[in-house]
Enzyme design. Sequence first.
Site, PDB file in Angstrom:
ATOM      1  N   LYS A 114       0.858  -1.191   0.000  1.00  0.00           N
ATOM      2  CA  LYS A 114       0.000   0.000   0.000  1.00  0.00           C
ATOM      3  C   LYS A 114       0.884   1.226   0.000  1.00  0.00           C
ATOM      4  CE  LYS A 114      -4.457   0.846   0.308  1.00  0.00           C
ATOM      5  NZ  LYS A 114      -5.526  -0.073  -0.110  1.00  0.00           N
TER       6      LYS A 114
HETATM    7  N1  GLU Z   1      -7.169   0.086  -3.316  1.00  0.00           N
HETATM    8  C1  GLU Z   1      -7.963  -1.070  -3.628  1.00  0.00           C
HETATM    9  C2  GLU Z   1      -8.042  -1.971  -2.424  1.00  0.00           C
HETATM   10  O1  GLU Z   1      -7.870  -1.549  -1.297  1.00  0.00           O
HETATM   11  C3  GLU Z   1      -7.503  -1.771  -4.895  1.00  0.00           C
HETATM   12  C4  GLU Z   1      -6.110  -2.289  -4.885  1.00  0.00           C
HETATM   13  C5  GLU Z   1      -5.661  -2.825  -6.249  1.00  0.00           C
HETATM   14  O2  GLU Z   1      -6.455  -2.908  -7.153  1.00  0.00           O
HETATM   15  O3  GLU Z   1      -4.470  -3.149  -6.334  1.00  0.00           O
HETATM   16  O4  GLU Z   1      -8.392  -3.121  -2.529  1.00  0.00           O
END
Ligand code: GLU
Length: 425
Positions: A114
């Site tokens: 993240k």
């Molecule tokens: N930000 C989204 C999540 O928390 C998508 C992450 C992604 O598609 O890599 O799942």
Amino acid sequence: MAYIEPAPIKDRANPFESMMSRFNIAAEALGLDEQIYNVLKSPSKQVSVSLPITMDDGSIKVFEGHRVVHSNILGPSKGGVRYAMDVHLDEVKALAAWMTWKCAVVDIPYGGAKGGIKCNPREMSAGEMERLTRAYTQAMLDVFGPDRDIPAPDMGTGPREMAWMMDEYSRAHGTTVNSMVTGKPLVLGGSLGRAEATGRGVMVSALASMEKSRINPYHATIAVQGFGNVGSFAALLLEERGCTVVAVSDITGAYYNEKGINIHEAIKYRDTNNGTLEGFDGADKMDDPEELLFLEVDVLVPAAVEDVINQNNVEKIRAKMIVEGANGPTSAEADNIINSKGILVAPDILANAGGVTVSYFEWVQNRLGYKWTRERVNRRSDRIMKDAFDKVYETSQKHSCPLRIAAYIVAIDKVAETYKFRGGF
Ligand code: GLU
């Protein structure tokens, strides 16, 4: 977008500790080897950077950015980049670990990561956002890569930012590398169905939860907290499946209509009203937006920020089930009370995994140099979501535990098994 301003960090449960307390319960239930426990409890990489950006008025402002890779044992790490004022390293660490578990629950070949930048996107011009995004991408050139770590949208970011990331990364490598990021605009290799994917997965999880509780979707009432990308699509798709969405909320307040809100109209209104529901006449504005959480509905979908259901308000929850569109909307302290009230919770790492699932499809298409139809994307992601739900449900029966712990068990088991085969140094 959330209507409840996040509580100041000092008053909020530490999200990493929240994640760890569930991890610990699942690790115990699994009898997880202590050495593997030690590997999984801490992120494998944390990068924090200072990004000096020239603002439109000529001043230079320094922004704080992070990227945390929790694990890449199952494959390249995957996860969004969040732009918000309350971004801090502990939160990014928790969100990175959640991505590891999320990818493992839906059985896609990714680890978890993240990113975040502490900034207020609402107060920044497009030019400032572009410079910030490009600077962040430059700073992360050694971290990102289609086989290493693949960013995606999260709160405060969308296809526009992903396009800048792809462009900046591609310039640095002298060739177009569209598989280094997902959630891109369609024309740059984005996938059909990606925009609605998280909301669609929430819908699939909600229908599966209703089926287990023998609730007929045609008689079901729904309240959705947050009317951003996740909440609005979840509301729309549940409405299309016959449910009555009685309440929705955004940063401007909560809106209630006992007979059901026309979600199509609400989205149309939002899109021509500066992105908010302020003044929407298809529902009554509630006096206190937090009351949305306490409505006596069949399904409550928290689809905004972390910790909105916490030890201070959990007693007031009257929904029969909670389907978590957001990451970490329920604090760990609230879990026991929710469980003792017999409320079924489809947890975040399962219910909102539709987004990363279609991100995976986007990456696969980019690598194949091919484009799938929307039908193919939807059919495959629905199947993955339903299979994951069934597996988590079976695990919860086997271990006599709530779905949240069962989801952690499924995920940790898979990651631990992979570790055993791959081995360490
Ligand atoms: N930000 C989204 C999540 O928390 C998508 C992450 C992604 O598609 O890599 O799942």
